[in-house]
Design a protein around this motif. Sequence first.
Motif, PDB file in Angstrom:
ATOM      1  N   SER A  39       0.840  -1.192   0.000  1.00 24.87           N
ATOM      2  CA  SER A  39       0.000   0.000   0.000  1.00 24.87           C
ATOM      3  C   SER A  39       0.871   1.235   0.000  1.00 24.87           C
ATOM      4  CB  SER A  39      -0.904   0.016   1.232  1.00 24.87           C
ATOM      5  OG  SER A  39      -1.779  -1.095   1.227  1.00 24.87           O
ATOM      6  N   VAL A  40       0.308   2.326  -0.487  1.00 23.44           N
ATOM      7  CA  VAL A  40       1.043   3.576  -0.561  1.00 23.44           C
ATOM      8  C   VAL A  40       0.566   4.486   0.574  1.00 23.44           C
ATOM      9  CG1 VAL A  40       1.560   5.608  -1.956  1.00 23.44           C
ATOM     10  CG2 VAL A  40       1.317   3.364  -3.058  1.00 23.44           C
ATOM     11  N   VAL A  60       6.264   4.397   0.603  1.00 24.97           N
ATOM     12  CA  VAL A  60       6.072   5.749   1.117  1.00 24.97           C
ATOM     13  C   VAL A  60       6.262   6.761  -0.009  1.00 24.97           C
ATOM     14  CG1 VAL A  60       6.940   7.497   2.715  1.00 24.97           C
ATOM     15  CG2 VAL A  60       6.811   5.088   3.416  1.00 24.97           C
ATOM     16  N   LEU A  61       5.252   7.635  -0.151  1.00 18.81           N
ATOM     17  CA  LEU A  61       5.346   8.766  -1.084  1.00 18.81           C
ATOM     18  C   LEU A  61       5.722   9.996  -0.281  1.00 18.81           C
ATOM     19  CD1 LEU A  61       4.864  10.237  -3.824  1.00 18.81           C
ATOM     20  CD2 LEU A  61       2.463  10.520  -3.087  1.00 18.81           C
ATOM     21  N   ALA A  62       6.758  10.705  -0.708  1.00 17.97           N
ATOM     22  CA  ALA A  62       7.177  11.928  -0.028  1.00 17.97           C
ATOM     23  C   ALA A  62       7.615  12.947  -1.051  1.00 17.97           C
ATOM     24  CB  ALA A  62       8.318  11.636   0.942  1.00 17.97           C
ATOM     25  N   ALA A 109       8.806  -0.366   2.818  1.00 18.70           N
ATOM     26  CA  ALA A 109       9.196  -1.357   1.807  1.00 18.70           C
ATOM     27  C   ALA A 109       9.779  -0.710   0.569  1.00 18.70           C
ATOM     28  CB  ALA A 109       7.979  -2.205   1.429  1.00 18.70           C
ATOM     29  N   GLY A 110       9.456   0.552   0.355  1.00 19.96           N
ATOM     30  CA  GLY A 110       9.960   1.261  -0.814  1.00 19.96           C
ATOM     31  C   GLY A 110       9.681   2.740  -0.660  1.00 19.96           C
ATOM     32  N   ILE A 111      10.407   3.567  -1.415  1.00 21.42           N
ATOM     33  CA  ILE A 111      10.274   5.019  -1.301  1.00 21.42           C
ATOM     34  C   ILE A 111      10.096   5.608  -2.710  1.00 21.42           C
ATOM     35  CG2 ILE A 111      11.387   7.162  -0.569  1.00 21.42           C
ATOM     36  CD1 ILE A 111      13.015   5.498   1.435  1.00 21.42           C
ATOM     37  N   ILE A 112       9.090   6.522  -2.850  1.00 22.72           N
ATOM     38  CA  ILE A 112       8.889   7.292  -4.079  1.00 22.72           C
ATOM     39  C   ILE A 112       8.960   8.760  -3.706  1.00 22.72           C
ATOM     40  CG2 ILE A 112       7.338   7.845  -5.980  1.00 22.72           C
ATOM     41  CD1 ILE A 112       6.032   5.104  -5.625  1.00 22.72           C
ATOM     42  N   LEU A 113       9.912   9.481  -4.314  1.00 27.79           N
ATOM     43  CA  LEU A 113      10.048  10.916  -4.078  1.00 27.79           C
ATOM     44  C   LEU A 113       9.621  11.671  -5.336  1.00 27.79           C
ATOM     45  CD1 LEU A 113      13.546  11.032  -2.339  1.00 27.79           C
ATOM     46  CD2 LEU A 113      11.289  10.893  -1.260  1.00 27.79           C
ATOM     47  N   SER A 145      18.620  -0.942   1.168  1.00 28.38           N
ATOM     48  CA  SER A 145      18.246  -2.291   0.724  1.00 28.38           C
ATOM     49  C   SER A 145      16.812  -2.351   0.224  1.00 28.38           C
ATOM     50  CB  SER A 145      18.415  -3.273   1.888  1.00 28.38           C
ATOM     51  OG  SER A 145      17.598  -2.893   2.985  1.00 28.38           O
ATOM     52  N   ILE A 146      16.194  -1.207   0.104  1.00 24.64           N
ATOM     53  CA  ILE A 146      14.842  -1.139  -0.459  1.00 24.64           C
ATOM     54  C   ILE A 146      14.888  -0.286  -1.721  1.00 24.64           C
ATOM     55  CG2 ILE A 146      13.741  -1.429   1.799  1.00 24.64           C
ATOM     56  CD1 ILE A 146      13.207   1.608   1.792  1.00 24.64           C
ATOM     57  N   PRO A 147      13.924  -0.444  -2.613  1.00 20.90           N
ATOM     58  CA  PRO A 147      13.896   0.395  -3.809  1.00 20.90           C
ATOM     59  C   PRO A 147      13.649   1.857  -3.441  1.00 20.90           C
ATOM     60  CG  PRO A 147      12.497  -1.535  -4.099  1.00 20.90           C
ATOM     61  CD  PRO A 147      12.858  -1.471  -2.634  1.00 20.90           C
TER      62      PRO A 147
END
Length: 803
Positions: free
Chosen positions: A157-158, A176-178, A200-204, A224-226
């Motif tokens: 989930s985001v 996570v969206l930041a 689990a993952g990061i989107i900037l 170690s996460i995308p």
Amino acid sequence: MKLSEAPPARRRPLLAGTALLAASALLFAPQVAFAAETPYAPPAAINAIESGLLEPGFEAEFAAQFDQDAAYEHVRQLAVEIGPRATGTVGEQAAADYVQSVLEEYGYDITFENFPVTAPRYGIATSDRELPGGPIWQFRAATNGAITGADAPITASVIDVGAGDLTGVDVTGEIVLANYPANAAARNALIVEIAAAGAAGIILTPTTPNGATQNVGTLTTAQSIPVVSGGTVHGERIRTLLAEAPLTLTLHTAYDQLPGLSIIGTRPATGEDAANAPIVYVTSHIDSVVGSPGANDDASGVGVMLEIARIASLYPLDTEIRIAGWGGEESGLLGSRFHANSLTAADIERIIGVWQMDMVGTPHTTEDRPWTFWGHSYNGVTNAVLEQAAGTSEALGFGPLDIGRMTGSDHQPFGERGIPAAVFSWMYWAPPSTFGLEPDYHRPSDTMANVSAEKLGVAGQIVGASAFSAAANDLKVTVLDEHGAPAVGVQVAMQCAGDESWRDAGITDDSGIVTTLAPSLNCSVAAVAENGASGLVADVAVSGDTEVTLNLVVDTTAPTIAMTVDPAAAASGWHLTSPVTVTVEASDDRDVAPAVAARSAAGGTQLTVEYRIGDGEWQPYVGPFEITDEGEHTIEVRASDTAGNTTTESLVVKIDTVAPEVTAVVDPSDSTTILVDASDATSGVQRIEMRFDDGEWTVLEGTLSIPAEAKKVTFRAVDVAGNVGAEVTVDLADDSAGGGTVIGTDPVGSAALSVPVPPASPATSGDLARTGADGSPILGLIAAMAAIVAGAALYAHRRGSAE
């Protein structure tokens, strides 16, 4: 495409009529063709010229075949079905594969070129929900974040943390969206904090208006996460979806490390010397920037290129056609430069030019900054490609082509090697150096919403038709009038192998010359002047640039007419049956006779053929006609050709189907006399015949002795036409009552009125009953019977008991 500052725009003066080619680059030595001539233009050509119903010339025909919807579908396949196509990635490979499948369908030979590139790391997100601008989103990936590969994505989930405040937010196992911090230190600190919280993952994504896809680059602390970064629109799309419902994304990161890839489809030239034939390039670039579907930049160019390739494959050309999709354009013109640098001096000598398309589909425009269609050289110097395109734009009715200078697209490496090359784009450009590109340029929003089929159509027609015109042969036609002088202002038409109609080849100039375009085909050329003079050069083998001379001839030969009847007349010249069918055949050394079944299908100018019967009205001859009425009929036929030459012929058709009538009756006042009368309403009585008993028939003339043993006398009439009437018999047996019996019948079916001529009166009554030397009775004809009249009376002595 990458842009650089440009000098003021320059407009090239428009070329007159069909675009002409710069002699230094686009003309090859002409070949003079010698073709057998026939005196006149064929009827179909004359009709097409005089009616103005000529088909378009080859340049206009090429443009008219461009299917903007087909080009749009190619764009969709690249931007939607494949998506982002960064060089060195599987996306670029998929684009090349698609181009290969299309070009092979059109019969092109395929070659690939690989070149070294620095492949990007990227992320791909998908969802079970419809993703705006999808179906996939592409991001840039941190060089030292996790590279999962397509086989090991994460699905989570985001959670949107905005500016990065994690207070009270559980991000464990979530994507996570930041917001993307512009400051590198702040950005790295935020990434470390989010990762440490168990994401689990990061989107900037940036928050600047319409921000491009950001490059998160190398992290100060490997993760170690995308970790991926996108553009402003990515963040806006995710937040819109989250506002509607929870959002789950499947995210993977990849580092394909593939070489750069270009694809070239070649359609060899026709002819024995194809290996040394001139070359025309039509090109675009198949790659896009990371994070963008690249619909306009440059799937639009590829879509138009493929549709041009389709049309070009329909024509036999003496020029080699190369359709190239360059890879690595967005990374520095890598694919096109690799190819251009591989060309030998001999290769360069063969190249007519390079037509490169880059961003040819955007619908964007504003009132104060209108987008128009531009052609640019890399150095601002107008070259043969731009001249050709400018002439084509004008000839097709699109008006002047804006011409300027631009670097940063795949025309540049060719221009730098001295090859005429230009890039074509929709854009805004104001002197001295103001560029205007659509807001979606190099953005994740460069989706199909940024592509107009109509704009693709305009680009395809101008670029495609101009490239085709450069590849086709020049056919130079010199037209001379009937006196051998240049024929000025004369319309010329052309019909090539496979053409059903005649096409426009232009109007002769003050030198009596017109130059048109033709593929490598056998073509016939025709012309018609205002005075009706026409000429033809048939079956010209157009190979390379070709010259012919066409001599106009004035038609002074009148048509010929032949008429036949069915059935044929009798020996008398009369028809004994009805109806009589009249067939007219008219012929001319130039015009087409109006054959009945093929009159409308034959096309072209036709003889004007008319007929009339007697003093009736003239009417068009459209086929055999029938004469049914009795009597003599004068039929006139006249035929006129388009030059005004007229022939008139006449034919008399005589019909008499009714036999003559004969009557033979005993004179009521003299039982020893037989009155014989014959009549015919049409051709007239030719003769009266008689015979005694069953003897031979003889013509009734002069004075005849009645044989003593004769029991009966029979009469019949024959008319001029040859009809034989019914027989009438008179009994010559003794009859004490003094009466006689007339035996006979009226002619069957007779409807004619008898117009008898009164018999001549006898000189004396003694002439009516004379006795011969042997004492036998005499049958006397008082009326002369030479070529007999319409009626006659025979006075005959009847044997009786009173004698």
